[in-house]
Scaffold this active site. Structure first.
Site, PDB file in Angstrom:
ATOM      1  N   THR A 256      -7.029  -5.274   3.909  1.00  0.00           N
ATOM      2  CA  THR A 256      -5.954  -4.299   4.036  1.00  0.00           C
ATOM      3  C   THR A 256      -6.523  -2.902   4.220  1.00  0.00           C
ATOM      4  OG1 THR A 256      -5.804  -4.021   1.629  1.00  0.00           O
ATOM      5  CG2 THR A 256      -4.345  -5.655   2.645  1.00  0.00           C
TER       6      THR A 256
ATOM      7  N   ASN B 292      -5.653   1.190   3.508  1.00  0.00           N
ATOM      8  CA  ASN B 292      -4.886   1.960   2.539  1.00  0.00           C
ATOM      9  C   ASN B 292      -4.725   3.407   2.949  1.00  0.00           C
ATOM     10  OD1 ASN B 292      -4.778   0.162  -0.234  1.00  0.00           O
ATOM     11  ND2 ASN B 292      -6.575  -0.276   1.001  1.00  0.00           N
TER      12      ASN B 292
ATOM     13  N   GLU C  13      -0.510  -0.900   1.202  1.00  0.00           N
ATOM     14  CA  GLU C  13      -1.636  -1.696   1.696  1.00  0.00           C
ATOM     15  C   GLU C  13      -1.207  -2.435   2.958  1.00  0.00           C
ATOM     16  OE1 GLU C  13      -4.118  -3.629  -1.391  1.00  0.00           O
ATOM     17  OE2 GLU C  13      -2.523  -3.032  -2.775  1.00  0.00           O
TER      18      GLU C  13
END
Length: 220
Positions: free
Chosen positions: A56, A58, A108
């Protein structure tokens, strides 16, 4: 000279989103969607790649804290690009992730394309288009991973709908990056389906969108 691939007019975008948000299965009209956000990619907890096999990207807290109050904790789907590159499908978790007992709210974003390397420090733009489910705590890591894969399947399906296709060319994704010239728009057609291979405000068009922006020194 840059070739104009076709910008969507506000009326067209509004019509597209009305059709998209009218779809069933929990994706009824939500007043805070679509939501546009952009900013630098920062290091997160590192669990996406290490523990889940689902990397992911961020945003920092400047962006996270500007989420509309009505946009609750949950899993969402939409579109994203990195440094003005191809626009790809994405799923995003918003909130505190009860499975890991996070103490800090996060956004995320898992982009549904393969990258050759990490892109910390790159500029990410996301358009959050729909809601999938609320966040939950799972009895095991395997069950969490299974839930995420179900989320990805929902995103894949919803983002193949004809009314979404014009949004790949939304001018938001090709606007100039901080300190750079406007970008040639792209669409990432190679990612359909995935098996073959996340400014602030409300949003229906750029002029009436929830637009979250990473406001940092030197970025406007």
């Amino acid at each position: 000279m840059k070739k104009n691939l076709g910008a969507c007019s506000p009326n067209t975008i509004s019509h597209l989103f009305q059709e998209l948000m009218a779809r069933p299965a929990g994706r009824a009209a939500l007043p805070f969607l679509p939501f546009f956000a952009e900013g630098k990619v920062i290091k997160g907890f590192g669990r996406g790649s290490r523990s889940l096999g689902i990397p992911t990207a961020n945003f920092n807290q400047n962006v996270v804290q500007s989420i509309p109050p009505a946009m609750g904790s949950g899993v969402y789907y939409g579109l994203a690009n990195i440094d003005g590159g191809p626009v790809s499908k994405m799923v995003m978790s918003v909130g505190w992730n009860p499975h890991f007992n996070n103490q800090v709210k996060t956004m995320e974003t898992h982009i549904l394309r393969q990258f050759d390397a990490d892109f910390y420090g790159s500029w990410m733009r996301v358009a959050v288009l729909g809601f999938i489910r609320t966040m939950e705590s799972y009895p095991s890591l395997d069950e969490l991973i299974s839930a995420i894969h179900r989320d990805i399947a929902v995103a894949e399906k919803e983002l193949e709908e004809p009314e979404v296709q014009e949004l790949y060319r939304h001018p938001f994704f090709s606007a100039a990056l901080p300190g750079m010239s406007p970008i040639q728009p792209h669409t990432d057609t190679s990612l359909r389906p995935l098996s073959n291979h996340i400014q602030n405000g409300p949003a229906i068009s750029p002029s009436s969108s929830h637009l979250a922006h990473d406001v940092q020194k030197g970025h406007q």
